[in-house]
Design a protein around this motif. Structure first.
Motif, PDB file in Angstrom:
ATOM      1  N   GLU A 134      53.902 -35.762 -61.714  1.00  0.00           N
ATOM      2  CA  GLU A 134      52.633 -36.707 -63.364  1.00  0.00           C
ATOM      3  C   GLU A 134      53.175 -36.160 -64.342  1.00  0.00           C
ATOM      4  O   GLU A 134      52.837 -36.445 -65.211  1.00  0.00           O
ATOM      5  CB  GLU A 134      51.628 -35.598 -62.607  1.00  0.00           C
ATOM      6  CG  GLU A 134      50.886 -36.415 -61.150  1.00  0.00           C
ATOM      7  CD  GLU A 134      49.828 -35.121 -60.693  1.00  0.00           C
ATOM      8  OE1 GLU A 134      48.981 -35.379 -61.779  1.00  0.00           O
ATOM      9  OE2 GLU A 134      49.011 -36.064 -59.607  1.00  0.00           O
ATOM     10  N   ASN A 135      54.211 -34.683 -64.327  1.00  0.00           N
ATOM     11  CA  ASN A 135      54.385 -34.185 -65.386  1.00  0.00           C
ATOM     12  C   ASN A 135      55.692 -34.303 -66.208  1.00  0.00           C
ATOM     13  O   ASN A 135      55.544 -33.883 -67.510  1.00  0.00           O
ATOM     14  CB  ASN A 135      53.989 -32.909 -65.524  1.00  0.00           C
ATOM     15  CG  ASN A 135      52.335 -32.696 -65.440  1.00  0.00           C
ATOM     16  OD1 ASN A 135      51.425 -32.505 -66.215  1.00  0.00           O
ATOM     17  ND2 ASN A 135      51.774 -32.182 -63.868  1.00  0.00           N
ATOM     18  N   SER A 146      56.463 -35.206 -70.522  1.00  0.00           N
ATOM     19  CA  SER A 146      55.498 -34.886 -70.686  1.00  0.00           C
ATOM     20  C   SER A 146      56.176 -34.019 -72.277  1.00  0.00           C
ATOM     21  O   SER A 146      57.358 -33.246 -72.226  1.00  0.00           O
ATOM     22  CB  SER A 146      54.386 -33.650 -69.839  1.00  0.00           C
ATOM     23  OG  SER A 146      54.120 -34.514 -69.273  1.00  0.00           O
ATOM     24  N   TYR A 192      52.870 -32.371 -58.683  1.00  0.00           N
ATOM     25  CA  TYR A 192      52.581 -31.746 -60.004  1.00  0.00           C
ATOM     26  C   TYR A 192      53.971 -32.882 -61.056  1.00  0.00           C
ATOM     27  O   TYR A 192      53.439 -32.808 -61.902  1.00  0.00           O
ATOM     28  CB  TYR A 192      53.367 -29.804 -60.358  1.00  0.00           C
ATOM     29  CG  TYR A 192      52.758 -30.059 -61.749  1.00  0.00           C
ATOM     30  CD1 TYR A 192      51.046 -29.838 -61.932  1.00  0.00           C
ATOM     31  CD2 TYR A 192      53.488 -29.116 -62.566  1.00  0.00           C
ATOM     32  CE1 TYR A 192      50.614 -29.282 -63.876  1.00  0.00           C
ATOM     33  CE2 TYR A 192      53.386 -29.000 -63.541  1.00  0.00           C
ATOM     34  CZ  TYR A 192      51.672 -28.430 -64.393  1.00  0.00           C
ATOM     35  OH  TYR A 192      52.106 -28.591 -65.630  1.00  0.00           O
ATOM     36  N   ASP A 193      54.599 -31.819 -60.740  1.00  0.00           N
ATOM     37  CA  ASP A 193      56.451 -32.021 -61.234  1.00  0.00           C
ATOM     38  C   ASP A 193      56.303 -34.569 -61.715  1.00  0.00           C
ATOM     39  O   ASP A 193      56.927 -34.429 -62.655  1.00  0.00           O
ATOM     40  CB  ASP A 193      57.222 -31.940 -60.427  1.00  0.00           C
ATOM     41  CG  ASP A 193      57.575 -30.985 -60.048  1.00  0.00           C
ATOM     42  OD1 ASP A 193      56.911 -29.557 -61.462  1.00  0.00           O
ATOM     43  OD2 ASP A 193      58.675 -29.493 -59.692  1.00  0.00           O
TER      44      ASP A 193
END
Length: 129
Positions: free
Chosen positions: A125-126, A129, A122-123
């Motif tokens: 991919e994000n 942001s 998750y980290d």
């Protein structure tokens, strides 16, 4: 919705919701769970609890013990003598939480690697942001 969830919803609706969510908040707090586990081993003095849980501040230890005492999960025993001292222990009600607390800890231990992988993914991919 399953029958179990409907039954749970009915039970929640039949009690004081503020009190219900307050209790969940107290017993679900990380320090409460740690203290319940520590006191399940044996009664302990305040200073011993503070020493065994190095990341908890004295203020947070005091606040958490008071909340658990107020809810009837922990009791503070006064030992008299030339220098009185206090000891904390689980009440009978507090002891009823040990099985679910242990189940929650077991679940976390059984799934920690997958959770860490999910967080890392998750980290990645994000980021930014």
């Amino acid at each position: 919705m399953s029958q179990d969830m409907l039954s749970l919803k009915e039970r929640i609706n039949s009690v004081d919701k503020d009190a219900f969510f307050s209790v969940l908040s107290h017993i679900g707090d990380k320090w409460s769970l740690v203290l319940l586990g520590m006191l399940n081993m044996r009664p302990m003095r305040y200073t011993e609890l503070a020493d065994r849980i190095p990341k908890i501040s004295r203020r947070m230890l005091t606040v958490t013990l008071r909340q658990l005492e107020r809810d009837g999960l922990v009791e503070r025993k006064v030992h008299s003598g030339s220098q009185p001292w206090f000891e904390y222990d689980l009440t009978e009600l507090g002891r009823t939480l040990i099985v679910p607390v242990k189940a929650l800890a077991d679940w976390a231990l059984d799934n920690i690697e997958l959770i860490i992988e999910n967080r890392d993914s998750y980290d990645a991919e994000n980021t930014g942001s």
